[in-house]
Design a protein around this motif. Structure first.
Motif, PDB file in Angstrom:
ATOM      1  N   TYR A  80     -40.874 -37.102  30.737  1.00 53.74           N
ATOM      2  CA  TYR A  80     -39.888 -37.604  31.415  1.00 53.74           C
ATOM      3  C   TYR A  80     -39.964 -37.995  32.518  1.00 53.74           C
ATOM      4  O   TYR A  80     -41.245 -37.924  33.294  1.00 53.74           O
ATOM      5  CB  TYR A  80     -38.660 -36.538  31.347  1.00 53.74           C
ATOM      6  CG  TYR A  80     -38.988 -35.357  32.415  1.00 53.74           C
ATOM      7  CD1 TYR A  80     -38.687 -35.151  33.584  1.00 53.74           C
ATOM      8  CD2 TYR A  80     -39.863 -34.199  31.937  1.00 53.74           C
ATOM      9  CE1 TYR A  80     -38.920 -34.260  34.604  1.00 53.74           C
ATOM     10  CE2 TYR A  80     -40.115 -33.264  32.933  1.00 53.74           C
ATOM     11  CZ  TYR A  80     -39.709 -33.119  34.152  1.00 53.74           C
ATOM     12  OH  TYR A  80     -40.087 -32.311  35.145  1.00 53.74           O
TER      13      TYR A  80
ATOM     14  N   GLN B 119     -38.540 -38.538  36.651  1.00 53.32           N
ATOM     15  CA  GLN B 119     -37.187 -38.243  37.259  1.00 53.32           C
ATOM     16  C   GLN B 119     -37.640 -38.460  38.986  1.00 53.32           C
ATOM     17  O   GLN B 119     -38.739 -38.451  39.410  1.00 53.32           O
ATOM     18  CB  GLN B 119     -37.410 -36.559  37.215  1.00 53.32           C
ATOM     19  CG  GLN B 119     -36.018 -35.797  38.107  1.00 53.32           C
ATOM     20  CD  GLN B 119     -36.281 -34.454  37.922  1.00 53.32           C
ATOM     21  OE1 GLN B 119     -37.136 -33.687  37.501  1.00 53.32           O
ATOM     22  NE2 GLN B 119     -34.885 -33.867  37.788  1.00 53.32           N
ATOM     23  N   LYS B 120     -36.511 -38.664  39.635  1.00 53.88           N
ATOM     24  CA  LYS B 120     -36.462 -38.929  40.920  1.00 53.88           C
ATOM     25  C   LYS B 120     -35.201 -38.644  41.398  1.00 53.88           C
ATOM     26  O   LYS B 120     -34.201 -39.146  41.270  1.00 53.88           O
ATOM     27  CB  LYS B 120     -36.779 -40.532  41.268  1.00 53.88           C
ATOM     28  CG  LYS B 120     -36.956 -40.920  42.727  1.00 53.88           C
ATOM     29  CD  LYS B 120     -37.363 -42.318  42.869  1.00 53.88           C
ATOM     30  CE  LYS B 120     -37.332 -42.864  44.105  1.00 53.88           C
ATOM     31  NZ  LYS B 120     -37.740 -44.378  44.380  1.00 53.88           N
TER      32      LYS B 120
ATOM     33  N   ASP C  28     -31.746 -38.296  39.320  1.00 56.96           N
ATOM     34  CA  ASP C  28     -31.837 -39.306  37.942  1.00 56.96           C
ATOM     35  C   ASP C  28     -33.158 -38.935  37.400  1.00 56.96           C
ATOM     36  O   ASP C  28     -34.201 -38.508  37.870  1.00 56.96           O
ATOM     37  CB  ASP C  28     -32.123 -40.640  38.405  1.00 56.96           C
ATOM     38  CG  ASP C  28     -30.727 -41.415  39.134  1.00 56.96           C
ATOM     39  OD1 ASP C  28     -29.550 -41.363  38.384  1.00 56.96           O
ATOM     40  OD2 ASP C  28     -30.458 -41.624  40.445  1.00 56.96           O
ATOM     41  N   SER C  29     -32.843 -38.615  36.001  1.00 57.19           N
ATOM     42  CA  SER C  29     -34.129 -38.491  35.123  1.00 57.19           C
ATOM     43  C   SER C  29     -33.803 -39.467  33.868  1.00 57.19           C
ATOM     44  O   SER C  29     -32.828 -39.709  33.682  1.00 57.19           O
ATOM     45  CB  SER C  29     -34.061 -37.029  34.681  1.00 57.19           C
ATOM     46  OG  SER C  29     -32.954 -36.710  33.787  1.00 57.19           O
TER      47      SER C  29
ATOM     48  N   TRP D 247     -35.094 -39.630  29.810  1.00 57.11           N
ATOM     49  CA  TRP D 247     -35.875 -39.031  28.810  1.00 57.11           C
ATOM     50  C   TRP D 247     -35.989 -40.300  27.804  1.00 57.11           C
ATOM     51  O   TRP D 247     -34.922 -40.706  27.274  1.00 57.11           O
ATOM     52  CB  TRP D 247     -34.928 -38.008  28.052  1.00 57.11           C
ATOM     53  CG  TRP D 247     -34.838 -36.851  29.133  1.00 57.11           C
ATOM     54  CD1 TRP D 247     -33.790 -36.848  30.168  1.00 57.11           C
ATOM     55  CD2 TRP D 247     -35.607 -35.944  29.370  1.00 57.11           C
ATOM     56  NE1 TRP D 247     -34.001 -35.914  31.044  1.00 57.11           N
ATOM     57  CE2 TRP D 247     -34.925 -35.112  30.524  1.00 57.11           C
ATOM     58  CE3 TRP D 247     -36.699 -35.368  28.718  1.00 57.11           C
ATOM     59  CZ2 TRP D 247     -35.694 -33.814  31.230  1.00 57.11           C
ATOM     60  CZ3 TRP D 247     -37.164 -33.921  29.349  1.00 57.11           C
ATOM     61  CH2 TRP D 247     -36.613 -33.358  30.735  1.00 57.11           C
TER      62      TRP D 247
ATOM     63  N   HIS E 193     -30.568 -42.140  30.241  1.00 56.50           N
ATOM     64  CA  HIS E 193     -30.516 -42.046  31.866  1.00 56.50           C
ATOM     65  C   HIS E 193     -29.519 -40.928  32.242  1.00 56.50           C
ATOM     66  O   HIS E 193     -28.311 -41.052  31.811  1.00 56.50           O
ATOM     67  CB  HIS E 193     -30.518 -43.368  32.535  1.00 56.50           C
ATOM     68  CG  HIS E 193     -30.097 -43.139  33.876  1.00 56.50           C
ATOM     69  ND1 HIS E 193     -29.643 -44.486  34.604  1.00 56.50           N
ATOM     70  CD2 HIS E 193     -30.561 -42.354  34.927  1.00 56.50           C
ATOM     71  CE1 HIS E 193     -29.721 -44.138  35.894  1.00 56.50           C
ATOM     72  NE2 HIS E 193     -30.232 -42.757  35.971  1.00 56.50           N
TER      73      HIS E 193
ATOM     74  N   HIS F  91     -27.642 -38.978  35.280  1.00 56.79           N
ATOM     75  CA  HIS F  91     -27.647 -38.683  36.758  1.00 56.79           C
ATOM     76  C   HIS F  91     -26.579 -37.542  37.018  1.00 56.79           C
ATOM     77  O   HIS F  91     -25.614 -37.382  36.661  1.00 56.79           O
ATOM     78  CB  HIS F  91     -26.870 -40.314  37.397  1.00 56.79           C
ATOM     79  CG  HIS F  91     -26.610 -39.958  38.609  1.00 56.79           C
ATOM     80  ND1 HIS F  91     -27.677 -40.251  39.788  1.00 56.79           N
ATOM     81  CD2 HIS F  91     -25.388 -39.798  39.333  1.00 56.79           C
ATOM     82  CE1 HIS F  91     -27.013 -40.044  40.810  1.00 56.79           C
ATOM     83  NE2 HIS F  91     -25.533 -39.974  40.601  1.00 56.79           N
TER      84      HIS F  91
ATOM     85  N   ASN G  70     -32.769 -31.671  30.302  1.00 58.65           N
ATOM     86  CA  ASN G  70     -32.663 -32.031  31.591  1.00 58.65           C
ATOM     87  C   ASN G  70     -32.132 -30.795  32.626  1.00 58.65           C
ATOM     88  O   ASN G  70     -32.456 -30.506  33.800  1.00 58.65           O
ATOM     89  CB  ASN G  70     -31.381 -33.091  31.826  1.00 58.65           C
ATOM     90  CG  ASN G  70     -31.389 -33.546  33.542  1.00 58.65           C
ATOM     91  OD1 ASN G  70     -32.230 -34.199  33.852  1.00 58.65           O
ATOM     92  ND2 ASN G  70     -30.205 -33.221  34.301  1.00 58.65           N
TER      93      ASN G  70
ATOM     94  N   THR H 142     -34.035 -29.512  36.087  1.00 58.04           N
ATOM     95  CA  THR H 142     -33.052 -29.680  37.597  1.00 58.04           C
ATOM     96  C   THR H 142     -32.980 -28.425  38.235  1.00 58.04           C
ATOM     97  O   THR H 142     -32.948 -27.548  37.605  1.00 58.04           O
ATOM     98  CB  THR H 142     -31.744 -30.224  37.263  1.00 58.04           C
ATOM     99  OG1 THR H 142     -30.963 -29.401  36.292  1.00 58.04           O
ATOM    100  CG2 THR H 142     -31.655 -31.683  36.743  1.00 58.04           C
TER     101      THR H 142
END
Length: 152
Positions: free
Chosen positions: A52, A54-55, A58-59, A61, A77, A79, A147, A151
């Motif tokens: 994945y 991630q920033k 936001d990620s 997959w 996507h 968020h 996700n 997170t």
């Protein structure tokens, strides 16, 4: 023929992370995680890890799920724990490609995962594309669940 590559993973990632695409990360799945994934997908899941990107909040997959006979590659996507965009990247089946259209994929926007691992909103099916609809819905649920594992 319904088959086709509609967008590459790289193109999708560049659309989400406009400044710079972060390096891919890997989520290693425990035996318990694989049981949860199998529950979501309704079949055994043999993979040990999932890639994945991630920033911040936001990620992305990029996952595969079989429609009728062949895998469909779908990018999700997320968020802040809700789907911002879902897109079919590659479709390999001979029929059912209606799931690639915006009118279908936009139904997933803002969907979250409930406590019983279902989507927070109803997804309308498409006549003649039932298995493709199921595959995209499973991938949406799976991406949201995965996700939660990454997170903070």
């Amino acid at each position: 023929m319904a088959k086709g590559v509609y967008q590459t993973s790289e193109e999708f990632l560049k659309g989400v992370f406009t400044e710079q695409v972060p390096a891919a990360q890997v989520l290693w799945l425990s035996a318990e995680d694989r049981k949860n994934v199998a529950d979501i997908l309704s079949h055994k899941y043999n993979r040990m890890r999932v890639r994945y990107w991630q920033k911040e909040n936001d990620s992305v997959w990029v996952l595969n799920e079989v429609g009728k006979e062949k895998p469909i590659t779908i990018a999700v996507h997320i968020h802040k724990n809700a789907i911002k965009q879902l897109k079919v990247l590659t479709f390999r089946e001979s029929r059912g490609d209606e799931v690639r259209h915006d009118f279908f994929s936009e139904q997933f926007t803002l969907a979250t995962l409930t406590k019983d691992k279902t989507l927070s909103q109803q997804i309308d099916g498409i006549t003649g594309a039932t298995l493709s609809v199921r595959a995209t819905t499973k991938v949406a649920r799976l991406a949201l669940w995965l996700n939660t594992k990454v997170t903070l």
